[in-house]
Design a protein around this motif. Structure first.
Motif, PDB file in Angstrom:
ATOM      1  N   LEU A 113      -3.972   1.842  -1.407  1.00  0.00           N
ATOM      2  CA  LEU A 113      -2.662   2.437  -1.125  1.00  0.00           C
ATOM      3  C   LEU A 113      -2.817   3.739  -0.337  1.00  0.00           C
ATOM      4  N   ALA A 114      -3.710   4.594  -0.788  1.00  0.00           N
ATOM      5  CA  ALA A 114      -3.918   5.856  -0.089  1.00  0.00           C
ATOM      6  C   ALA A 114      -4.416   5.619   1.332  1.00  0.00           C
ATOM      7  N   GLY A 115      -5.276   4.620   1.488  1.00  0.00           N
ATOM      8  CA  GLY A 115      -5.775   4.287   2.819  1.00  0.00           C
ATOM      9  C   GLY A 115      -4.667   3.824   3.743  1.00  0.00           C
ATOM     10  N   GLN A 116      -3.717   3.061   3.187  1.00  0.00           N
ATOM     11  CA  GLN A 116      -2.575   2.599   3.975  1.00  0.00           C
ATOM     12  C   GLN A 116      -1.711   3.769   4.430  1.00  0.00           C
ATOM     13  N   VAL A 117      -1.469   4.715   3.526  1.00  0.00           N
ATOM     14  CA  VAL A 117      -0.649   5.884   3.855  1.00  0.00           C
ATOM     15  C   VAL A 117      -1.318   6.720   4.945  1.00  0.00           C
ATOM     16  N   VAL A 118      -2.601   6.960   4.774  1.00  0.00           N
ATOM     17  CA  VAL A 118      -3.344   7.752   5.759  1.00  0.00           C
ATOM     18  C   VAL A 118      -3.372   7.039   7.109  1.00  0.00           C
ATOM     19  N   ALA A 161       3.604   7.875  -0.169  1.00  0.00           N
ATOM     20  CA  ALA A 161       2.787   7.480  -1.322  1.00  0.00           C
ATOM     21  C   ALA A 161       3.646   7.378  -2.579  1.00  0.00           C
ATOM     22  N   ARG A 162       4.553   8.323  -2.779  1.00  0.00           N
ATOM     23  CA  ARG A 162       5.448   8.279  -3.946  1.00  0.00           C
ATOM     24  C   ARG A 162       6.348   7.058  -3.898  1.00  0.00           C
ATOM     25  N   ARG A 163       6.840   6.722  -2.706  1.00  0.00           N
ATOM     26  CA  ARG A 163       7.707   5.549  -2.559  1.00  0.00           C
ATOM     27  C   ARG A 163       6.967   4.279  -2.952  1.00  0.00           C
TER      28      ARG A 163
END
Length: 401
Positions: A308-313, A270-272
């Motif tokens: 974005l968060a959904g992609q990471v998860v 997420a940071r990246r």
């Protein structure tokens, strides 16, 4: 069969029955006869004595159509208490439990510095104060759950990257200071044992527990018994390779599951993406600090629809689902129980992982495997560790004194 029966003395038969009721729960006299290989006469006499001692009682299972009502035998709640402790960072979670898994007392004690000596001293100093709060008969044994590779047979912590400890004979250290027999096991295996016997897995005989938070660890339970492996390492799925050239893991391997699916991996990804300029509700929060972004923030944002968060998860859960599929094909469990912060914070993570598991495992095997979220939180490690200690040191002398 008769030769086996003859080796049971009076105390041995009592111990065998108590152990069966602890591990397998309420059961009939016929089931006890089959599991213990004791004769019906021995079962009958021994059960009557255990009832008189207040350790076992009968419960009506159902009303039969005629004759006597069917009954089960089960342990009496709160008759005796066992203690366990679970280590997380620099804090012990202490728990006192009856033989049915009910929590009688719990507490926490922190210590500093992060050394084995400080950890043991804090635990041993607190136990006498903790015991004073309990007005029940306490069995003088202790179970400890800690993160890392644990040789349970010898009470040895071989290594723990989280703690920075290597080759710590923590079982012997506690036994010497406390004077109680002490059993040590990996905290994921301990938490899984509590789920297996008392929680989300209690109705299954063959299950796998997987804890997902700062790392990923598992416990494998066959016929409700924990499988340890030669060195106590059975269940180290966090260090199975998922991507051949993936990120470097502290264990020295590349592409380990926990480097792709655990909380730190999600935070790094997420940071990246945020540093690359991706849009997200995450950096719109007041006082947002990229370095302080936590997995729970990402999970919450994903549940709220953040792309974005959904992609990471989704990415993390996909790798985890592949591993679940491999476990299903390899071990054919009845159930997989998911514990730790990630499954509890992110229904989307669990849904994606289960979907991928069903896509990639053999269809007949995955269709027969259910997935549940664990019922216990921090106290589960202490409960499982206490149960393992009693498994190892089960003796009727503890109940008859």
């Amino acid at each position: 069969m008769e030769t086996i029966r003859k080796v049971w003395d009076q105390k041995g038969s009592k111990t065998a029955i108590l152990q069966m009721l602890r591990v397998h729960g309420p059961m009939s006299r016929i089931e006890l006869t089959q599991l213990t290989d004791l004769s019906r006469a021995t079962i009958s006499v021994t059960i009557n004595e255990l009832i008189e001692l207040g350790l076992v009682h009968e419960t009506v299972l159902r009303q039969s159509t005629g004759g006597r009502p069917a009954t089960n035998l089960e342990l009496v709640p709160y008759s005796h208490i066992i203690l366990g402790a679970d280590l997380n960072h620099q804090t012990w979670t202490l728990g006192a439990f009856d033989l049915l898994g009910n929590t009688v007392e719990k507490g926490r004690v922190s210590f500093s510095p992060l050394t084995p000596e400080a950890a043991v001293q804090a635990l041993v100093d607190e136990i006498p104060n903790f015991v004073k709060k309990i007005d029940k008969s306490i069995i003088p044994i202790l179970g400890i759950g800690i993160p890392g590779l644990v040789d349970t047979h010898n009470g040895l912590l071989r290594s723990s990257a989280v703690m920075g400890w290597m080759h710590v004979d923590i079982g012997a250290m506690v036994e010497k200071a406390l004077g109680w027999p002490t059993v040590v096991l990996n905290r994921s295996r301990a938490r899984g044992l509590s789920e297996c016997r008392y929680g989300a897995g209690k109705v299954y005989r063959h299950m796998i527990y997987i804890g997902i938070d700062s790392g990923i660890g598992a416990g494998i339970y066959v016929n409700r018994e924990l499988i340890h492996g030669a060195l106590g390492g059975a269940g180290e799925i966090g260090h199975t390779t998922v991507v051949a050239d993936g990120p470097l893991c502290p264990c020295g391997n590349s592409g380990c599951l926990q480097m792709l699916s655990a909380a730190p991996a999600m935070e790094l990804e997420a940071r990246r993406l945020l540093r690359l300029g991706a849009s997200s509700s995450l950096h719109q929060q007041p006082d947002f600090d990229l370095q302080m972004l936590q997995a729970e923030d990402i999970c919450r944002a994903a549940e709220d629809g953040d792309e974005l968060a959904g992609q990471v998860v989704n990415n993390a859960a996909t790798y985890f689902g592949i591993t679940m599929a491999n476990l299903v094909n390899l071990l054919n469990p009845e159930a997989i129980i998911l514990g730790g912060t990630i499954p509890k914070d992110s229904p989307a993570y669990v849904q994606t992982a289960v979907k991928v598991m069903k896509q990639r495992a053999m269809s007949q095997l995955s269709a027969a495997t259910v997935v549940h979220i664990g019922e216990f939180k921090e106290i589960g490690g202490a409960l499982g560790a206490a149960n393992m200690a009693l498994d190892r040191h089960m003796s009727f002398s503890y109940f008859s004194s």
